[in-house]
Scaffold this active site. Sequence first.
Site, mmCIF file in Angstrom:
data_model
loop_
_atom_site.group_PDB
_atom_site.id
_atom_site.type_symbol
_atom_site.label_atom_id
_atom_site.label_comp_id
_atom_site.label_asym_id
_atom_site.label_seq_id
_atom_site.Cartn_x
_atom_site.Cartn_y
_atom_site.Cartn_z
ATOM 1 N N HIS A 150 0.817 -1.224 0.000
ATOM 2 C CA HIS A 150 0.000 0.000 0.000
ATOM 3 C C HIS A 150 0.845 1.265 0.000
ATOM 4 O O HIS A 150 0.346 2.351 -0.284
ATOM 5 C CB HIS A 150 -0.986 -0.010 1.181
ATOM 6 C CG HIS A 150 -0.384 0.292 2.510
ATOM 7 N ND1 HIS A 150 -0.057 -0.677 3.422
ATOM 8 C CD2 HIS A 150 -0.066 1.464 3.110
ATOM 9 C CE1 HIS A 150 0.414 -0.127 4.520
ATOM 10 N NE2 HIS A 150 0.432 1.181 4.356
ATOM 11 N N ASP A 180 0.115 -7.713 1.419
ATOM 12 C CA ASP A 180 0.475 -6.304 1.562
ATOM 13 C C ASP A 180 1.994 -6.112 1.574
ATOM 14 O O ASP A 180 2.547 -5.392 2.392
ATOM 15 C CB ASP A 180 -0.137 -5.687 2.823
ATOM 16 C CG ASP A 180 -0.046 -4.162 2.807
ATOM 17 O OD1 ASP A 180 0.122 -3.584 1.720
ATOM 18 O OD2 ASP A 180 -0.115 -3.561 3.897
ATOM 19 N N SER A 289 4.725 2.704 7.921
ATOM 20 C CA SER A 289 4.419 1.505 7.139
ATOM 21 C C SER A 289 5.584 1.125 6.243
ATOM 22 O O SER A 289 6.165 1.959 5.564
ATOM 23 C CB SER A 289 3.183 1.724 6.267
ATOM 24 O OG SER A 289 2.017 1.523 7.001
#
Length: 348
Positions: A150, A180, A289
């Site tokens: 993402h 992911d 992230s």
Amino acid sequence: MTDYYRGSGDADSTQQHPTQGFQGQGFQGSAYPPPPAYGPTLPVGGSATATAHRRAKRPVALLAAVAIAAAVIGGGTAALVGNYTGGGTDSTGTTVSGTTVSQSSAGTVAGVAQAVSPAIVEINATSTSGEATGSGVIITSDGEIITNNHVIAGASSIKVRLSTGKSYTAQVVGTDANKDLALIKLEGASGLKTAALGNSDQVKVGDQVVAIGSPEGLTGTVTSGIISALNRDVTVAKEQDQGQQQQPQRGGGNWPFEFGGQQFNGDTGSSKTTYKALQTDASLNPGNSGGALINMNGEIIGINSAMYAPSSSSASGSSGAGSVGLGFAIPVNTVKSDLSALRSGGTG
């Protein structure tokens, strides 16, 4: 109402090097040299017991010195082997070597930060929706970097900044939206510091951990905490535009996800995936992230991927999207089992 945030560039959107080992070198011919042609012999009429007693009278200082020397050499050998093997092999059958904490600094947050920070990068991904910031982990000296899918999904260009401040352009090698995960590669990079990938199967609740990333574009930010829980089911949208309200700001934007049967920070849409995550109370914020969750030996045990934030109303502004001690990371063994597929272009 409380909300979940995807913990990083939420708005943006080895060839595997096997661990080097030591090759044993043996003697040619006999395993031991021939006995000397001369030397002490038992006296006529004597006994082996008497001889042993006479030898026992020799000073023990020499034996103590030898024992101390062996302990010192043993410690040095362990440190050397650790540097070569990184986290070692595990159930995934994959090993990625890299920098680990020195023996003198093992078990300290400062030691982990000093050893691993050079292998953590800031990622700026530009798309039609704007620019967002995430993090990544260098796993090869020529610039292979693991991050979240993402973080780079839909990006038209990717810029990566090292801890030294040097910047590179990166290209996507492979992605896996189901997990992911994404693998990107720096252009023209060589001689980079790399991270050692550990074994997340050995992680226990209560283990101390360190998180390193670029929350809100603050490169190389270090936080610490513990592993709060294992095998948390976290559900996220697979497609970049599924339910996201993207904002052209650093680390901003909303990324919807589900936990415990409830939706947070928007609708995940019909295209979504669920993965097992490590839960930590180490502070994570937008921009973390794709960064590293690290054990106290300096081994990567997870890739930070999501965080829990207090409210959706504050999510549109960077001042309101902060960590409340509920962060999630993809276990590193999931990463290692997926590396071959990512290097081949990914699985989805």
